[in-house]
Design an enzyme around this catalytic site. Structure first.
Site, PDB file in Angstrom:
ATOM      1  N   GLY A  71       0.107  39.957  15.471  1.00  0.00           N
ATOM      2  CA  GLY A  71       1.169  39.575  16.397  1.00  0.00           C
ATOM      3  C   GLY A  71       0.810  38.335  17.198  1.00  0.00           C
ATOM      4  O   GLY A  71       1.649  37.454  17.423  1.00  0.00           O
ATOM      5  N   THR A  72      -0.425  38.235  17.618  1.00  0.00           N
ATOM      6  CA  THR A  72      -0.855  37.082  18.424  1.00  0.00           C
ATOM      7  C   THR A  72      -0.701  35.787  17.631  1.00  0.00           C
ATOM      8  O   THR A  72      -0.186  34.793  18.146  1.00  0.00           O
ATOM      9  CB  THR A  72      -2.302  37.275  18.907  1.00  0.00           C
ATOM     10  OG1 THR A  72      -2.309  38.343  19.864  1.00  0.00           O
ATOM     11  CG2 THR A  72      -2.848  36.022  19.574  1.00  0.00           C
ATOM     12  N   ASN A 151       5.757  45.453  26.607  1.00  0.00           N
ATOM     13  CA  ASN A 151       4.677  46.365  26.241  1.00  0.00           C
ATOM     14  C   ASN A 151       4.218  47.255  27.389  1.00  0.00           C
ATOM     15  O   ASN A 151       3.763  48.363  27.180  1.00  0.00           O
ATOM     16  CB  ASN A 151       3.494  45.569  25.696  1.00  0.00           C
ATOM     17  CG  ASN A 151       3.101  44.423  26.600  1.00  0.00           C
ATOM     18  OD1 ASN A 151       3.939  43.600  26.987  1.00  0.00           O
ATOM     19  ND2 ASN A 151       1.835  44.348  26.965  1.00  0.00           N
ATOM     20  N   GLN A 179       6.343  45.122  20.124  1.00  0.00           N
ATOM     21  CA  GLN A 179       6.454  46.467  20.681  1.00  0.00           C
ATOM     22  C   GLN A 179       7.710  47.200  20.244  1.00  0.00           C
ATOM     23  O   GLN A 179       7.741  48.425  20.238  1.00  0.00           O
ATOM     24  CB  GLN A 179       6.425  46.417  22.219  1.00  0.00           C
ATOM     25  CG  GLN A 179       5.050  46.303  22.824  1.00  0.00           C
ATOM     26  CD  GLN A 179       4.072  47.380  22.402  1.00  0.00           C
ATOM     27  OE1 GLN A 179       4.435  48.472  21.983  1.00  0.00           O
ATOM     28  NE2 GLN A 179       2.797  47.068  22.526  1.00  0.00           N
ATOM     29  N   SER A 199       3.813  43.086  14.253  1.00  0.00           N
ATOM     30  CA  SER A 199       2.401  43.400  14.065  1.00  0.00           C
ATOM     31  C   SER A 199       2.267  44.712  13.307  1.00  0.00           C
ATOM     32  O   SER A 199       3.048  45.643  13.524  1.00  0.00           O
ATOM     33  CB  SER A 199       1.730  43.503  15.433  1.00  0.00           C
ATOM     34  OG  SER A 199       0.468  44.098  15.295  1.00  0.00           O
ATOM     35  N   HIS A 201      -0.365  46.965  13.306  1.00  0.00           N
ATOM     36  CA  HIS A 201      -1.054  48.109  13.909  1.00  0.00           C
ATOM     37  C   HIS A 201      -0.282  48.794  15.030  1.00  0.00           C
ATOM     38  O   HIS A 201      -0.736  49.804  15.549  1.00  0.00           O
ATOM     39  CB  HIS A 201      -2.455  47.708  14.376  1.00  0.00           C
ATOM     40  CG  HIS A 201      -2.490  46.912  15.632  1.00  0.00           C
ATOM     41  ND1 HIS A 201      -2.844  47.470  16.839  1.00  0.00           N
ATOM     42  CD2 HIS A 201      -2.215  45.623  15.870  1.00  0.00           C
ATOM     43  CE1 HIS A 201      -2.787  46.533  17.763  1.00  0.00           C
ATOM     44  NE2 HIS A 201      -2.399  45.399  17.203  1.00  0.00           N
ATOM     45  N   THR A 237      -6.348  32.906   2.100  1.00  0.00           N
ATOM     46  CA  THR A 237      -6.119  33.928   1.078  1.00  0.00           C
ATOM     47  C   THR A 237      -5.391  35.111   1.681  1.00  0.00           C
ATOM     48  O   THR A 237      -5.770  35.596   2.750  1.00  0.00           O
ATOM     49  CB  THR A 237      -7.478  34.377   0.486  1.00  0.00           C
ATOM     50  OG1 THR A 237      -8.086  33.245  -0.110  1.00  0.00           O
ATOM     51  CG2 THR A 237      -7.307  35.475  -0.552  1.00  0.00           C
ATOM     52  N   CYS A 325      -7.751  45.516  35.680  1.00  0.00           N
ATOM     53  CA  CYS A 325      -8.761  45.669  36.720  1.00  0.00           C
ATOM     54  C   CYS A 325     -10.038  45.004  36.233  1.00  0.00           C
ATOM     55  O   CYS A 325     -11.016  45.648  35.919  1.00  0.00           O
ATOM     56  CB  CYS A 325      -9.005  47.138  36.978  1.00  0.00           C
ATOM     57  SG  CYS A 325     -10.326  47.480  38.123  1.00  0.00           S
TER      58      CYS A 325
END
Lengths: 396, 125
Positions: A71-72, A151, A179, A199, A201, A237, A325
């Protein structure tokens, strides 16, 4: 100890049918899909069949699907690729302030190269206003990039409306559907989009594989140079097992999406109702209705998010924070900040994202555990007073 | 998150949580709008910290740091307590992830402010 996974917006387990489908492409059909011999041609055939499955899934046409590493990369490709290819027309891009970092940081990178970016605000539910998109469009605008669903808190953006505006104005429109795909229907014609990121995954497929849909005729410049793969748009590839896995995963999602959306909505609402009954002073982030079926983002007044996550982790329950955080400043989530959520509350935001293996029994267990955890942590917090004492305070 | 067993143990069972009525010193540190906050209450008799309590709005490391600090200073003289740095707190916890070091600094600062507050109050008497 129980193991309850409620972090499906981070990643999903790979469906067993997907693994089964992928395995032969590691050992038996391992050829390079660009090779002339039978080893290669078998792989090529499988890749093209997989591509057709993606075509069917989003209602695209053959030849409009490019496989990426995820996705990135798809987001980077859409934004930088369109920006570089169209900069003679203009250097202005419109996006929102709640995008995934793959989009936001691609835009920030382009800013350093002289592009101008408009980051649209959102309302308290995290919705952008299509009218503001319209107002932001200039002669120089070359691209609008808006996420289909967020997301962190799951709000679904008015993509079809923005799509209409973009089409009228002749500006390319990209959506990040990482998402939303597999959770709600994603259809490129209905949504009027020119580019769309997916994406593997996030939809019970493998990691390391993604898709960029590029509408025929869209001017885009490749980012990865090398061989003539993917119609000269993306060298490298082909990740054949990944492509096969992604295609199988969306093939399953296509069949199950509607039913699973209803089941997950019920389960998610049960979790929210149950938490609301057991725990006082809980705040829901995101749109109450226009939201992904599986996502619940909550803040528990007076308690910091990571502490809750750690406590839940001890009980075998995996969730995540909305806030990163990562530093001494405990910078709260950019999404909740853009929605105008009180920073102290934003720091306590917890994201529950449900998936296909979650059961009602698990959800009830989570609500039970959470009640004890929040009350324990509130006992340590200097910021939490019980309702009774708050009322007393008001009366004083 | 890679926390040590000691951190987890203090997170799950923090010592000396709460407030002290009529404390001799209060240390209140952190950004009131955003970020970690810690409050430390001390009771002092004959230059000895006879009681200490803390509260924190913070992550697991902040809770563990506050808890460990209270254990380290209880029963100590003011001078001995002032020797307790954030490094000593981290060591006593068996280490903290680098990005969580600020939590132990928060505990050290809370202690210094509390002792400072005690001296100010003493001066006024």
């Amino acid at each position: 100890m129980k193991k309850i996974y409620l972090d499906h917006n981070a990643t999903t387990p790979v469906h067993s049918e997907v693994i089964k489908e992928m395995l032969p492409y590691y050992r038996d059909i391992y050829g390079n899909a660009s090779s002339f011999h039978q080893f290669g041609q078998q792989a090529r055939k499988a890749v093209e069949e997989a591509r057709e499955k993606v075509v069917d899934f989003i209602g695209a046409k053959s030849g409009e699907i490019i496989f990426t590493s995820g996705g990135t990369e798809a987001d980077n490709f859409a934004i930088k690729g369109v920006a570089y290819a169209n900069q003679t027309k203009g250097k202005h891009i419109i996006t929102s302030s709640i995008e995934h970092h793959a989009v936001l940081n691609s835009c920030k990178y382009l800013e350093k190269q002289g592009f101008r970016i408009t980051y649209l605000p959102v309302d308290k539910y995290g919705l952008i206003n299509p009218e503001e998109v319209k107002k932001a469009i200039e002669d120089e605008t070359i691209l609008i990039s808006i996420m289909h669903a967020n997301n962190e808190m799951g709000t679904i953006e008015p993509i079809a409306e923005v799509g209409k505006i973009a089409k009228e104005k002749g500006v390319y429109f990209h959506i990040d559907a990482v998402q939303s795909a597999g959770k709600i229907p994603v259809e490129v014609k209905e949504l009027n989009v020119d580019l769309l990121s997916l994406s593997g995954h996030k939809v019970y497929g493998p990691k390391g594989i993604g898709v960029l849909y590029i509408r025929k005729g869209t001017k885009i410049q490749p980012l990865i140079h090398g061989g003539h793969h993917e119609k000269n748009k993306r060298a490298g590839t082909e990740n054949v097992p990944g492509i096969i896995g992604l295609a199988k995963a969306i093939e399953i999602a296509r069949i199950t999406v509607k039913e699973e959306a209803i089941r997950l909505t019920n389960l998610r609402n049960r979790l929210w109702t149950s938490i609301n009954e057991k725990i006082e002073d809980v705040f829901l982030h995101g749109h109450p209705q226009e939201r992904l079926p599986n996502t619940l983002n909550l803040s528990f007044e007076g308690v910091e998010g990571e502490a809750i996550i750690l406590d839940l982790d001890m009980k075998g329950i995996a969730v995540s924070t909305g806030s990163a955080c990562t530093s001494g400043t405990l910078e709260p989530s950019h999404v909740l900040k853009a929605m105008g959520v009180n920073p102290r509350l934003a720091q306590g935001a917890i994201r529950f994202s449900l998936g296909e293996d979650n059961t009602q029994e698990e959800i009830d267990y989570v609500a039970d555990m959470l009640s004890g955890i929040v009350s324990r942590l509130r006992g340590i917090s200097p910021f939490y007073q019980k309702k009774e004492s708050k009322d007393l305070y008001k009366g004083a | 998150m890679q926390y040590t067993e000691k951190v987890i143990e203090h997170f799950q069972h923090p010592r000396n949580v709460g407030e002290i009525e009529n404390p001799d010193g209060i240390g209140h540190v952190g950004n009131p709008i955003c970020g970690d906050v810690m409050e430390l209450y001390i009771k002092i008799k004959d230059n000895i910290i006879v009681d200490v309590k803390f509260k924190t709005f913070g992550c697991g490391a902040a809770i563990a740091s506050g808890s460990m600090l209270t254990e380290l200073i209880k029963g100590k003289s003011i001078d001995e307590a002032l020797e307790i740095s954030n490094k000593i707190v981290v060591e006593a916890l068996g280490g903290l992830p680098p990005k969580k070091t600020h939590c132990s600094v928060l505990a050290e600062d809370a202690l210094k402010f509390a002792i400072d507050d005690y001296f100010k109050k003493q001066g006024k008497k």
